[in-house]
Design a protein around this motif. Structure first.
Motif, PDB file in Angstrom:
ATOM      1  N   LEU A 161     -11.757   4.877 -12.971  1.00  0.00           N
ATOM      2  CA  LEU A 161     -10.658   3.914 -12.976  1.00  0.00           C
ATOM      3  C   LEU A 161     -11.175   2.491 -12.853  1.00  0.00           C
ATOM      4  CD1 LEU A 161      -8.081   5.779 -10.702  1.00  0.00           C
ATOM      5  CD2 LEU A 161      -8.254   5.791 -13.202  1.00  0.00           C
ATOM      6  N   SER A 162     -10.441   1.573 -13.439  1.00  0.00           N
ATOM      7  CA  SER A 162     -10.822   0.157 -13.446  1.00  0.00           C
ATOM      8  C   SER A 162     -10.235  -0.562 -12.240  1.00  0.00           C
ATOM      9  CB  SER A 162     -10.320  -0.511 -14.726  1.00  0.00           C
ATOM     10  OG  SER A 162      -8.900  -0.581 -14.710  1.00  0.00           O
ATOM     11  N   ILE A 163     -10.684  -1.776 -12.015  1.00  0.00           N
ATOM     12  CA  ILE A 163     -10.126  -2.589 -10.942  1.00  0.00           C
ATOM     13  C   ILE A 163      -8.635  -2.812 -11.181  1.00  0.00           C
ATOM     14  CG2 ILE A 163     -10.847  -4.708 -12.119  1.00  0.00           C
ATOM     15  CD1 ILE A 163     -10.440  -4.183  -8.294  1.00  0.00           C
ATOM     16  N   ASP A 164      -8.227  -2.958 -12.439  1.00  0.00           N
ATOM     17  CA  ASP A 164      -6.796  -3.122 -12.734  1.00  0.00           C
ATOM     18  C   ASP A 164      -6.002  -1.877 -12.350  1.00  0.00           C
ATOM     19  OD1 ASP A 164      -7.108  -5.690 -13.682  1.00  0.00           O
ATOM     20  OD2 ASP A 164      -7.290  -5.084 -15.793  1.00  0.00           O
ATOM     21  N   ASN A 165      -6.599  -0.696 -12.579  1.00  0.00           N
ATOM     22  CA  ASN A 165      -5.945   0.539 -12.134  1.00  0.00           C
ATOM     23  C   ASN A 165      -5.745   0.541 -10.623  1.00  0.00           C
ATOM     24  OD1 ASN A 165      -7.932   2.432 -14.507  1.00  0.00           O
ATOM     25  ND2 ASN A 165      -5.824   1.723 -14.741  1.00  0.00           N
ATOM     26  N   TYR A 166      -6.771   0.122  -9.903  1.00  0.00           N
ATOM     27  CA  TYR A 166      -6.683   0.126  -8.443  1.00  0.00           C
ATOM     28  C   TYR A 166      -5.706  -0.923  -7.922  1.00  0.00           C
ATOM     29  CZ  TYR A 166     -10.242   3.657  -7.835  1.00  0.00           C
ATOM     30  OH  TYR A 166     -10.923   4.852  -7.848  1.00  0.00           O
ATOM     31  N   ILE A 167      -5.591  -2.021  -8.612  1.00  0.00           N
ATOM     32  CA  ILE A 167      -4.579  -3.015  -8.244  1.00  0.00           C
ATOM     33  C   ILE A 167      -3.183  -2.413  -8.406  1.00  0.00           C
ATOM     34  CG2 ILE A 167      -3.512  -5.208  -8.929  1.00  0.00           C
ATOM     35  CD1 ILE A 167      -6.360  -6.199  -9.609  1.00  0.00           C
ATOM     36  N   CYS A 168      -2.984  -1.669  -9.486  1.00  0.00           N
ATOM     37  CA  CYS A 168      -1.703  -0.991  -9.695  1.00  0.00           C
ATOM     38  C   CYS A 168      -1.428   0.034  -8.597  1.00  0.00           C
ATOM     39  CB  CYS A 168      -1.675  -0.307 -11.063  1.00  0.00           C
ATOM     40  SG  CYS A 168      -1.550  -1.427 -12.462  1.00  0.00           S
ATOM     41  N   ILE A 169      -2.457   0.831  -8.255  1.00  0.00           N
ATOM     42  CA  ILE A 169      -2.289   1.846  -7.202  1.00  0.00           C
ATOM     43  C   ILE A 169      -1.963   1.184  -5.871  1.00  0.00           C
ATOM     44  CG2 ILE A 169      -3.475   3.636  -5.861  1.00  0.00           C
ATOM     45  CD1 ILE A 169      -5.053   4.300  -8.417  1.00  0.00           C
ATOM     46  N   TYR A 170      -2.660   0.101  -5.566  1.00  0.00           N
ATOM     47  CA  TYR A 170      -2.400  -0.630  -4.321  1.00  0.00           C
ATOM     48  C   TYR A 170      -0.964  -1.154  -4.286  1.00  0.00           C
ATOM     49  CZ  TYR A 170      -2.192  -4.819  -1.389  1.00  0.00           C
ATOM     50  OH  TYR A 170      -1.801  -5.787  -0.498  1.00  0.00           O
ATOM     51  N   ASN A 171      -0.532  -1.814  -5.350  1.00  0.00           N
ATOM     52  CA  ASN A 171       0.824  -2.361  -5.397  1.00  0.00           C
ATOM     53  C   ASN A 171       1.874  -1.264  -5.300  1.00  0.00           C
ATOM     54  OD1 ASN A 171       0.016  -5.059  -5.606  1.00  0.00           O
ATOM     55  ND2 ASN A 171      -0.128  -4.962  -7.846  1.00  0.00           N
ATOM     56  N   SER A 172       1.630  -0.141  -5.980  1.00  0.00           N
ATOM     57  CA  SER A 172       2.575   0.985  -5.925  1.00  0.00           C
ATOM     58  C   SER A 172       2.599   1.604  -4.531  1.00  0.00           C
ATOM     59  CB  SER A 172       2.202   2.038  -6.966  1.00  0.00           C
ATOM     60  OG  SER A 172       2.372   1.541  -8.278  1.00  0.00           O
ATOM     61  N   SER A 173       1.443   1.666  -3.886  1.00  0.00           N
ATOM     62  CA  SER A 173       1.378   2.226  -2.526  1.00  0.00           C
ATOM     63  C   SER A 173       2.260   1.435  -1.579  1.00  0.00           C
ATOM     64  CB  SER A 173      -0.067   2.223  -2.013  1.00  0.00           C
ATOM     65  OG  SER A 173      -0.888   3.056  -2.801  1.00  0.00           O
ATOM     66  N   LYS A 174       2.118   0.132  -1.611  1.00  0.00           N
ATOM     67  CA  LYS A 174       2.931  -0.706  -0.724  1.00  0.00           C
ATOM     68  C   LYS A 174       4.420  -0.570  -1.054  1.00  0.00           C
ATOM     69  CE  LYS A 174       1.440  -4.900  -0.890  1.00  0.00           C
ATOM     70  NZ  LYS A 174       1.376  -6.322  -0.448  1.00  0.00           N
ATOM     71  N   LYS A 175       4.744  -0.590  -2.338  1.00  0.00           N
ATOM     72  CA  LYS A 175       6.143  -0.526  -2.752  1.00  0.00           C
ATOM     73  C   LYS A 175       6.794   0.801  -2.364  1.00  0.00           C
ATOM     74  CE  LYS A 175       7.376   0.215  -7.096  1.00  0.00           C
ATOM     75  NZ  LYS A 175       7.601  -0.001  -8.548  1.00  0.00           N
ATOM     76  N   ILE A 176       6.113   1.910  -2.680  1.00  0.00           N
ATOM     77  CA  ILE A 176       6.674   3.238  -2.415  1.00  0.00           C
ATOM     78  C   ILE A 176       6.812   3.488  -0.922  1.00  0.00           C
ATOM     79  CG2 ILE A 176       6.269   5.728  -2.644  1.00  0.00           C
ATOM     80  CD1 ILE A 176       7.070   4.432  -5.285  1.00  0.00           C
ATOM     81  N   LEU A 177       5.759   3.184  -0.152  1.00  0.00           N
ATOM     82  CA  LEU A 177       5.810   3.437   1.292  1.00  0.00           C
ATOM     83  C   LEU A 177       6.847   2.545   1.969  1.00  0.00           C
ATOM     84  CD1 LEU A 177       2.011   3.854   2.108  1.00  0.00           C
ATOM     85  CD2 LEU A 177       3.739   5.655   1.943  1.00  0.00           C
ATOM     86  N   LYS A 178       6.931   1.296   1.558  1.00  0.00           N
ATOM     87  CA  LYS A 178       7.926   0.382   2.135  1.00  0.00           C
ATOM     88  C   LYS A 178       9.338   0.897   1.886  1.00  0.00           C
ATOM     89  CE  LYS A 178       9.322  -4.505   2.117  1.00  0.00           C
ATOM     90  NZ  LYS A 178      10.726  -4.335   1.667  1.00  0.00           N
ATOM     91  N   ARG A 179       9.612   1.314   0.662  1.00  0.00           N
ATOM     92  CA  ARG A 179      10.934   1.829   0.345  1.00  0.00           C
ATOM     93  C   ARG A 179      11.231   3.115   1.113  1.00  0.00           C
ATOM     94  NH1 ARG A 179      16.042   0.817  -0.404  1.00  0.00           N
ATOM     95  NH2 ARG A 179      17.084   2.184  -1.917  1.00  0.00           N
ATOM     96  N   ALA A 180      10.244   3.991   1.240  1.00  0.00           N
ATOM     97  CA  ALA A 180      10.440   5.241   1.976  1.00  0.00           C
ATOM     98  C   ALA A 180      10.721   4.961   3.450  1.00  0.00           C
ATOM     99  CB  ALA A 180       9.214   6.134   1.825  1.00  0.00           C
ATOM    100  N   ILE A 181      10.038   3.986   4.040  1.00  0.00           N
ATOM    101  CA  ILE A 181      10.296   3.617   5.434  1.00  0.00           C
ATOM    102  C   ILE A 181      11.720   3.103   5.588  1.00  0.00           C
ATOM    103  CG2 ILE A 181       9.700   1.956   7.245  1.00  0.00           C
ATOM    104  CD1 ILE A 181       6.768   2.229   6.308  1.00  0.00           C
ATOM    105  N   GLU A 182      12.153   2.265   4.645  1.00  0.00           N
ATOM    106  CA  GLU A 182      13.515   1.727   4.693  1.00  0.00           C
ATOM    107  C   GLU A 182      14.560   2.831   4.689  1.00  0.00           C
ATOM    108  OE1 GLU A 182      13.675  -0.743   1.267  1.00  0.00           O
ATOM    109  OE2 GLU A 182      12.659  -2.452   2.217  1.00  0.00           O
ATOM    110  N   LEU A 183      14.257   3.938   3.989  1.00  0.00           N
ATOM    111  CA  LEU A 183      15.210   5.045   3.858  1.00  0.00           C
ATOM    112  C   LEU A 183      14.967   6.165   4.862  1.00  0.00           C
ATOM    113  CD1 LEU A 183      15.458   5.241  -0.036  1.00  0.00           C
ATOM    114  CD2 LEU A 183      17.076   4.215   1.559  1.00  0.00           C
ATOM    115  N   GLY A 184      14.061   5.947   5.823  1.00  0.00           N
ATOM    116  CA  GLY A 184      13.831   6.951   6.863  1.00  0.00           C
ATOM    117  C   GLY A 184      12.957   8.102   6.433  1.00  0.00           C
ATOM    118  N   GLY A 185      12.190   7.914   5.337  1.00  0.00           N
ATOM    119  CA  GLY A 185      11.304   8.969   4.862  1.00  0.00           C
ATOM    120  C   GLY A 185      12.039   9.956   3.975  1.00  0.00           C
TER     121      GLY A 185
END
Length: 277
Positions: free
Chosen positions: A196-220
């Motif tokens: 994977l490229s650095i751009d792939n990892y930037i996408c994974i990082y951004n998605s990680s924050k977005k998905i986990l943040k939304r899941a926390i907001e909804l109580g998991g």
């Protein structure tokens, strides 16, 4: 299995109910729950008559601050904490530990699978000892970004799904959210991490924050037998895009969602939306 968003929800519930309560006495029903090399009598002495000052979280570990010491709880597959005043409210067969509090309530650890663990450590040293010292940072930490993800993961020739689950690299991502993160970042779970490229990892990082943040907001996600407890159920399962959706239509392209095994873990993905390099 409770993951970071579910554990965050549990911590919030525990702080609301048990914070500033004194542990008057203790009943250790299942001694193997306690992983610290200490006698049960010494465990009870160090914990009894202590006040639960605060409950925090590191990765998927729940940290009870009881003054000089901390209790470190890992729920594993199906562990649960209940704040109740009547043991008849839960299945007593699976009770492993009871903290009797000074307000006539109990803090009860309940685990049908008996995989959960509790460690008792000195507060000033616990972050430098097992099980906490081995954990990588969470995606939310200020120092973590796409470059950090790349540096932590790109030397591995394992599948990216497997590497995302490695808590020593990045902590807090479990099976459910790894599937959702990879779908959101459009990366196939069987891509090798070192391809994977650095751009792939930037996408994974951004998605990680977005998905986990939304899941926390909804109580998991309330999935299978997991419940946050006390009538609170996670709602993020209503927003799952691939996990548990085998054979259903992809929300993006309308093709079928596939399920495979990646290192023994059930893995859901869309073969059209998620690119394999």
């Amino acid at each position: 299995m409770p993951e970071l968003p579910e554990v965050e929800t549990v911590v919030s519930i525990l702080n609301k109910n048990a914070r500033n309560k004194k542990i008057v006495s203790i009943d250790v029903v299942y001694p193997k729950l306690i992983k610290t090399e200490i006698s049960l009598e010494d465990f009870k002495k160090r914990v009894s008559n202590k006040i639960i000052n605060e409950v925090n979280r590191i990765g998927k570990y729940i940290i009870f601050d009881i003054g000089v010491d901390v209790l470190i709880s890992h729920l594993r597959m199906e562990g649960k904490w209940y704040y109740i005043n009547n043991l008849e409210l839960i299945n007593q067969k699976h009770i492993e530990l009871i903290f009797y509090l000074d307000n006539d309530y109990m803090l009860v650890y309940h685990d049908t699978r008996k995989f959960g663990t509790i460690n008792l450590e000195e507060k000033q040293f616990y972050k430098f000892k097992e099980p906490i010292k081995k954990l990588g940072p969470e995606p939310f930490v200020k120092e973590v970004n796409g470059l950090y993800f790349s540096n932590a993961m790109s030397k591995s020739n394992k599948y990216i799904k497997t590497v995302l689950l490695d808590q020593t690299k990045i902590s807090g991502i479990g099976n459910i959210y790894a599937d959702e993160i990879l779908f959101d970042s459009k990366i196939h779970p069987e891509n090798k991490a070192n391809n994977l490229s650095i751009d792939n990892y930037i996408c994974i990082y951004n998605s990680s924050k977005k998905i986990l943040k939304r899941a926390i907001e909804l109580g998991g996600s309330t999935i299978s037998t997991y419940k946050a407890g006390h009538g609170i159920s996670g709602k993020f399962q209503n927003e799952l895009k691939v996990h548990l959706r085998k054979g259903e239509n992809c929300f993006n392209c309308s093709n079928k969602i596939f399920k495979i095994k990646v290192n023994g873990r059930g893995t859901y993905y869309c073969e059209y939306c998620q690119i394999k390099y």
